[in-house]
Design an enzyme around this catalytic site. Structure first.
Site, PDB file in Angstrom:
ATOM      1  NE  ARG A 195      -2.426   7.458   2.682  1.00  0.00           N
ATOM      2  CZ  ARG A 195      -2.297   8.227   1.612  1.00  0.00           C
ATOM      3  NH1 ARG A 195      -2.331   9.522   1.740  1.00  0.00           N
ATOM      4  NH2 ARG A 195      -2.110   7.698   0.428  1.00  0.00           N
TER       5      ARG A 195
ATOM      6  CE1 TYR B 198      -3.594   2.660   1.088  1.00  0.00           C
ATOM      7  CE2 TYR B 198      -1.852   3.409   2.563  1.00  0.00           C
ATOM      8  CZ  TYR B 198      -3.065   3.616   1.938  1.00  0.00           C
ATOM      9  OH  TYR B 198      -3.757   4.786   2.164  1.00  0.00           O
ATOM     10  CG  HIS B 199       2.534   4.719  -2.852  1.00  0.00           C
ATOM     11  ND1 HIS B 199       3.030   5.742  -2.074  1.00  0.00           N
ATOM     12  CD2 HIS B 199       3.324   4.668  -3.969  1.00  0.00           C
ATOM     13  CE1 HIS B 199       4.054   6.290  -2.683  1.00  0.00           C
ATOM     14  NE2 HIS B 199       4.266   5.653  -3.831  1.00  0.00           N
ATOM     15  N   GLY B 200       1.739   4.894   0.905  1.00  0.00           N
ATOM     16  CA  GLY B 200       1.429   6.033   1.756  1.00  0.00           C
ATOM     17  C   GLY B 200       1.667   7.333   1.013  1.00  0.00           C
TER      18      GLY B 200
ATOM     19  CD  GLU C 196      -2.787   2.589  -2.621  1.00  0.00           C
ATOM     20  OE1 GLU C 196      -3.758   1.833  -2.829  1.00  0.00           O
ATOM     21  OE2 GLU C 196      -1.624   2.169  -2.478  1.00  0.00           O
TER      22      GLU C 196
END
Length: 330
Positions: A240, A129-131, A202
């Site tokens: 995040r 998952y890309h912050g 994202e």
């Protein structure tokens, strides 16, 4: 100069620097009661200081990037042989960079890496998952290098290569921009490769709800199928809360869709607790389609988010987790 200026250095009661500055400015400008304006300006600055700080802190990461680049240029200058650039160069300079980023991750975020045993000995495609920034991936890469002396390449957006001075850093870190054939070739050499299917969209427009924004992307799954390697899902808790964007403002979304550049303002740099979790690998299955593998991978990353991230994310809670003495279980 006379009058107020002399009173700054003479008299039984010494004046504050602010009062002296007010006297000097009054004489230079001829504006009366300028001290009141200065007091008001300093008050506004004090009130806005926290807001200013959250936009300044991300600059620390930028500085660290350029420190890394400086280290590489010094090392390159020291080693005259061009052949050393692709082999010995990484062995020496890479070790330095890995240590630099690993120390930063330990000190600033108390970074932890869980599930390293899930990474196969050979090739594998790490999907994460890309912050708002890829700093968690950099910490992962650095810790992996420190622990196992293993290198993990990564697929990045083309705009990264256009950043001033970044070319040498990207070459040493093994950053590639595609196409699919280059990714497959890297994996077939027995290496690890990482990719965030959500990419910039994202990074810029997901939020504290940790919504995965992969759309219908399945190219990464096809790469894994063509290379016949497993996919290793990965997620970083509180990523995040460390950095956030103003992606919720509509004008930035419209602007991004037009020019496809990261024009969304970034803020944060908070020293929140970061824990990267590596899930169980999804093995290669010759009969599985790219669509099925992409859906299975997204479900695996979502499962890591559901297990390890409290929704919605909260900056204060993530900060308080730095003081927890007991590590979160895998």
């Amino acid at each position: 100069m006379t009058g107020g200026n002399e009173s700054c250095t003479a008299g039984p009661i010494p004046m504050s620097y602010l009062t002296c500055l007010a006297y000097i400015l009054e004489e230079w400008t001829g504006v009366e009661h300028i001290g009141d304006y200065l007091s008001y300006a300093f008050y506004i600055l004090w009130v806005l200081f926290p807001l200013i700080l959250v936009f300044v802190l991300p600059g620390v990461i930028v500085v660290l990037f350029y420190v890394s680049i400086l280290v590489l240029y010094i090392y390159k200058r020291k080693n005259e042989l061009k052949e050393a650039y692709s082999h010995d160069f990484w062995a020496g300079a890479g070790e330095t960079l890995a240590t630099l980023w690993d120390v930063h991750g330990r000190i600033w975020h108390g970074f932890e890496l869980h599930g390293v045993e899930n990474i196969p000995q050979g090739a594998g495609l790490v999907v994460f998952y890309h912050g708002a920034t890829p700093v968690d991936y950099i910490y992962f890469m650095a810790r992996l290098h420190v622990m196992q002396r293993r290198h993990c390449s990564v697929v990045a957006d083309h705009f990264v290569s256009r950043l001033p001075g970044f070319k040498i850093l990207l070459d040493v870190l093994g950053v590639i921009h595609g196409p699919k054939e280059a990714c497959v070739s890297t994996l077939k050499k027995g290496r690890l490769l990482a990719i965030a299917p959500g990419g910039l969209r994202e990074a810029l427009f997901s939020d504290e709800m940790y919504t995965i924004m992969w759309s219908n992307r399945k190219g990464f799954a096809q790469v894994a199928i063509d290379a016949k390697v497993p996919i290793i899902p990965m997620f970083t808790q509180n990523v995040r809360e460390g950095f956030r964007t103003l992606g919720g403002i509509k004008i930035f979304r419209v602007l991004y869709e037009r020019i496809r550049l990261p024009v969304v303002p970034l803020y944060g740099g908070f020293p929140v607790k970061l824990r990267t979790f590596i899930g169980e690998p999804i093995p290669y299955e010759p009969n599985m389609t790219a669509e099925e593998l992409a859906a299975k991978t997204q479900a695996a990353v979502q499962a890591l988010i559901d297990k390890h991230q409290k929704i919605p994310g909260n900056i204060f809670r993530a900060l308080m987790e730095r003081f927890q003495t007991q590590k979160k279980e895998d």
